[in-house]
Design an enzyme around this catalytic site. Sequence first.
Site, mmCIF file in Angstrom:
data_model
loop_
_atom_site.group_PDB
_atom_site.id
_atom_site.type_symbol
_atom_site.label_atom_id
_atom_site.label_comp_id
_atom_site.label_asym_id
_atom_site.label_seq_id
_atom_site.Cartn_x
_atom_site.Cartn_y
_atom_site.Cartn_z
ATOM 1 N N ARG A 1 0.887 -1.148 -0.074
ATOM 2 C CA ARG A 1 0.218 0.148 0.368
ATOM 3 C C ARG A 1 1.156 1.546 -0.066
ATOM 4 O O ARG A 1 0.896 2.502 -0.336
ATOM 5 C CB ARG A 1 -1.106 0.054 0.719
ATOM 6 C CG ARG A 1 -2.154 -0.960 0.787
ATOM 7 C CD ARG A 1 -3.308 -0.936 1.851
ATOM 8 N NE ARG A 1 -4.232 -2.506 1.137
ATOM 9 C CZ ARG A 1 -5.291 -2.627 2.206
ATOM 10 N NH1 ARG A 1 -5.295 -1.752 3.364
ATOM 11 N NH2 ARG A 1 -5.952 -2.578 1.240
ATOM 12 N N GLN B 1 -9.916 1.816 1.362
ATOM 13 C CA GLN B 1 -8.611 2.804 2.018
ATOM 14 C C GLN B 1 -9.282 3.534 3.296
ATOM 15 O O GLN B 1 -9.370 3.803 4.387
ATOM 16 C CB GLN B 1 -7.991 3.610 1.628
ATOM 17 C CG GLN B 1 -6.927 2.439 0.436
ATOM 18 C CD GLN B 1 -5.801 1.313 1.491
ATOM 19 O OE1 GLN B 1 -5.598 1.760 1.930
ATOM 20 N NE2 GLN B 1 -6.723 0.339 0.183
ATOM 21 N N TYR C 1 -6.837 -1.365 -6.932
ATOM 22 C CA TYR C 1 -6.594 -1.784 -7.195
ATOM 23 C C TYR C 1 -5.537 -2.326 -5.537
ATOM 24 O O TYR C 1 -5.605 -0.977 -5.528
ATOM 25 C CB TYR C 1 -5.296 -2.940 -7.843
ATOM 26 C CG TYR C 1 -4.095 -1.968 -8.310
ATOM 27 C CD1 TYR C 1 -3.516 -1.061 -7.673
ATOM 28 C CD2 TYR C 1 -3.554 -2.852 -9.119
ATOM 29 C CE1 TYR C 1 -2.410 -0.874 -7.876
ATOM 30 C CE2 TYR C 1 -2.358 -2.657 -9.793
ATOM 31 C CZ TYR C 1 -1.514 -1.323 -9.611
ATOM 32 O OH TYR C 1 -0.290 -1.285 -9.844
ATOM 33 N N GLU C 2 -4.998 -3.037 -4.798
ATOM 34 C CA GLU C 2 -4.659 -3.201 -3.223
ATOM 35 C C GLU C 2 -5.760 -2.759 -2.904
ATOM 36 O O GLU C 2 -5.455 -1.761 -1.580
ATOM 37 C CB GLU C 2 -3.036 -2.678 -3.026
ATOM 38 C CG GLU C 2 -2.779 -2.746 -4.223
ATOM 39 C CD GLU C 2 -1.615 -4.635 -4.375
ATOM 40 O OE1 GLU C 2 -1.908 -4.510 -3.327
ATOM 41 O OE2 GLU C 2 -1.417 -4.733 -5.251
ATOM 42 N N GLY C 3 -7.333 -2.722 -2.938
ATOM 43 C CA GLY C 3 -8.107 -2.472 -1.878
ATOM 44 C C GLY C 3 -7.968 -0.301 -2.562
ATOM 45 O O GLY C 3 -7.323 0.105 -2.663
#
Lengths: 579, 579
Positions: free
Chosen positions: A297, A441, A434-436
Amino acid sequence: MSQYQAPLNDIYFNLFSVWQLDRYWQQQPQLSEQLEIDTARAILEEAAKICEQQIAPYAAAADKRGAQLQDGTVSLPEHYYTAYQSLAEGGWTGLSGDAEYGGMGMPKALSMMVDEMLCSADIAFSLYPGLTAGACVALLQHADDATKALYLPKMYSGEWSGTMCLTEAHAGSDLGIMRTTAKPNTDDSYAISGSKIFITAGEHDLTSNIIHLVLAKLPDAPAGSRGISLFLVPKYLPADNAEPGERNKVTVGSIEHKMGINGSATCVLNFDDATGYLIGEPNRGLACMFTMMNYERLSMGSQGLGAAERAYQNAVSYAKERLQGRISEKDANKAEPIIGHADVRRMLLNIKAMNEAGRTFATWVASLLDKAKYDNCPVSAQRANLLTPIAKAFMTDQGFDACVTAQQVFGGHGYIKEWGMEQLVRDVRIAQIYEGTNGIQAADFMLRKVAADKGDALISLLNEISAEIAEVPQAGSVLLAEYINELQQLTGELLAQDFRAQSANACDYLAAVSYVLYGYMWYKNLCALDSAEVSDSFKHAKHITAAYYFARVLPKAKGLFAVLSEDTAGIDSLSPDYF
Amino acid sequence: MSQYQAPLNDIYFNLFSVWQLDRYWQQQPQLSEQLEIDTARAILEEAAKICEQQIAPYAAAADKRGAQLQDGTVSLPEHYYTAYQSLAEGGWTGLSGDAEYGGMGMPKALSMMVDEMLCSADIAFSLYPGLTAGACVALLQHADDATKALYLPKMYSGEWSGTMCLTEAHAGSDLGIMRTTAKPNTDDSYAISGSKIFITAGEHDLTSNIIHLVLAKLPDAPAGSRGISLFLVPKYLPADNAEPGERNKVTVGSIEHKMGINGSATCVLNFDDATGYLIGEPNRGLACMFTMMNYERLSMGSQGLGAAERAYQNAVSYAKERLQGRISEKDANKAEPIIGHADVRRMLLNIKAMNEAGRTFATWVASLLDKAKYDNCPVSAQRANLLTPIAKAFMTDQGFDACVTAQQVFGGHGYIKEWGMEQLVRDVRIAQIYEGTNGIQAADFMLRKVAADKGDALISLLNEISAEIAEVPQAGSVLLAEYINELQQLTGELLAQDFRAQSANACDYLAAVSYVLYGYMWYKNLCALDSAEVSDSFKHAKHITAAYYFARVLPKAKGLFAVLSEDTAGIDSLSPDYF
């Protein structure tokens, strides 16, 4: 497009003046022998050369050619192979890797700077070493010694690469409903079956093996996200000599056609009784994967910053060369560089002020991660946790805005592929998703990082900042103090809200906090200027840009404050049919 | 991607309830016979069918195939030919055209709604009829009768199409430095030579002739923008029977590879002693072209709105179907539609609130243009002039943001081409750039439309609005009145600034005014609800969305007010070398 030049001066300023990490590094027994300030500079300069010369110039070609699937494997743009080779040979693929397993053992604050440069050069390319580094972090922390000894050296050396396999077609942000299964084999392995989508670097021939970290459910797993386990599934099962042996039953179904990062092979991977090995405890897979996700992140933030830095450099270069219009009334047939126009300056200063604050912010978060690791410091760990969703969401939102604004500086030429600006916009867009997603977040920040501990971590940070700026004020500190006060009051109001209202406020709240913390970043920049060994022009530009931030950027937070002060009741008033 | 459905209910509500244009139309001698309310509905319903059935479903295919240059001509996606044929046969290509020359003579407020639908269906396709309509406006106003009689009927009927040729490689926003020349021939024609870039619909085989409107300089022209003349340059010179005759010396050099609107042929056109005919007075070409540009600028707003409407429909549809996460704590293995999540609702409501205000705003501007035309009303003309840069800049900025936000609702799927969301983002991005960048629009608004008349037009408008909402208040009116007051005070401060500060403030000022005027649009929506013949659910949704706008969108203006209240001195403090 202009030649990319790594912003080494600002990188050094952040590392050695703003955060004085050279001094910190010298105090660390694990680091002090090898990490002199000159070593750090040499590492960054060499990384800059690779990015500037071997990757950045060919990003457009990589976008055009893309990753191509044929006969079950994916081929990549030609220069990816040589550039990756250079990275591997120079030890960059194991830069932050554990020294015990052949990594270079460098701190995150340093490797993060390399991340930024790689992302400026080509986000799609950066994902191959990036995913590998993330997978290594998860393995280092959760795998047993034998597994680490077998896999980590090959991955640090760049011989093998890594992936993370989470998403399924019906399960993205909600991993609890995933269907991929893991059945125990008669030995200590498992048979993994299921289909994963959006797998970055899922298949390619850049490395001789690919180590997939796969989330799947054991037969007796509890429902939801508490029943997910983590498995290591190599593309080729390592033979006794540790070289790639038998082909595992994981195959690429297709590659996605995407808006951007076309050089990245985004794969559908099918696991059909593929052999996998449990990493960490059963049913604790999500926690293990989050070790990797947290690492990633901050790297996402670097994607936002990297793209924005390149976009800025291109826009400045264009604005100096492009002749259009007159600043003063002179010869009507003679045009002047558009960098003279107030609105062009406004766009460039907005980007510059956000980029430099962003770099200081990312360095801060990375140094907190380092302190959490080397000093085993819980306060640093908590603070890094608090700031990580901001690094991911705000830095990528701002990175996207910066690329769009820089594209605007080019006028019509910004819309034409050959200038490269539209590619930056397309490429960086994924980092918000992406990645959450950035919405996830914001929820993480509002609900888990702030509300769950009754605001303690954030309020204590804001109190520290208030005390610091009161003690050694800089230009803009009075204004900043006002914003901090207002934010603290607002935070108190939000803490009193229910889950639903907090969820509705999360995105705007994350942004509001971020603007204030970026103000603190500019404060830290100003503090560092007096003693920094930098040129007068560097100092001058910092003073001007800081003043610009306080006058013309920070006040945007007032709009967010105003929104957050209003009722959110309406959020639930409309039935789905009426949308 | 979901099926596009033209928002006819909201269109009717705007035309017949909010602005009550049916009553106005009935008062116009030029219109009353033909434009009953039922006629208007029939026109819109038929247009909706073409957009929904013949264009929208194939927009992705058009993007993929694009416009292709081969052997000196450009071929288009296959369905463009049939869809264009349908438009031409139904009279849509001449919808707002002058009845004397074969147009349907419909008001702008009506044709603008068709513009929106066409843009929802496929912005790239919409440009072919759009540019033609714009060219006809310029010809109708500035060409002599013989020219009008020769060209307009063919263009209204869709047999021939039109372009506007302004930009040169070195001359975009700054047309004054253009180099294309026009030398008088021995007859009444001119020999046009030069190279134009970014010419939308510059070459294609959709129509049997293409009528280029070209800006060029006469031999004795004054320097700068006061030395530009307008010429009509047909691809084929009309023969005596008015059919396309001899091929003129204008050729396509290349077509641009762009971020989006790939179905639009964006051409480099080379004029090599091409035969052209002067339109309007010598050296008054820019003024003539601006007749067309102003028409186009509202249409640009429709591009922003059209794309945003489609993005919204797609996102709502996806959010109702996509199961992910739980709203309440239920079965951990069972997910619920994401439209239940507060943050998804926030995104959708933001888009909805802006889109519906935008449609009301566009209808307002169009109705002012109509009143200026039919009633020869100078106040309406002045007001349309004032609001046009907002329609262009704010509606396209918001349209872009809406598409990006709607893409975000899709998570990872939003980044994949097959879902169509990324195309909307790529397509609509151009609307912020062409027809005068949004920075140029802001300068036009701040400097020419507000500062040049000492704020009279804007302040009198704001005063009228204040009086109106004080007399018949609606929910949110108290808050709106406060914002109007603050905006008026701020406007006074900006009027006292110098040119340089006003230029630096222009973009944020345009946005600040726009948020307030969109508040007025929601006020107008609320006012119209009582007597409107609409369903209860329509009314309910309008009330909720209006409340959402006042609580959660309008307060964003506070951030802009705060920025605009700060000093802009820093804008000029940094020398170009220090950027």
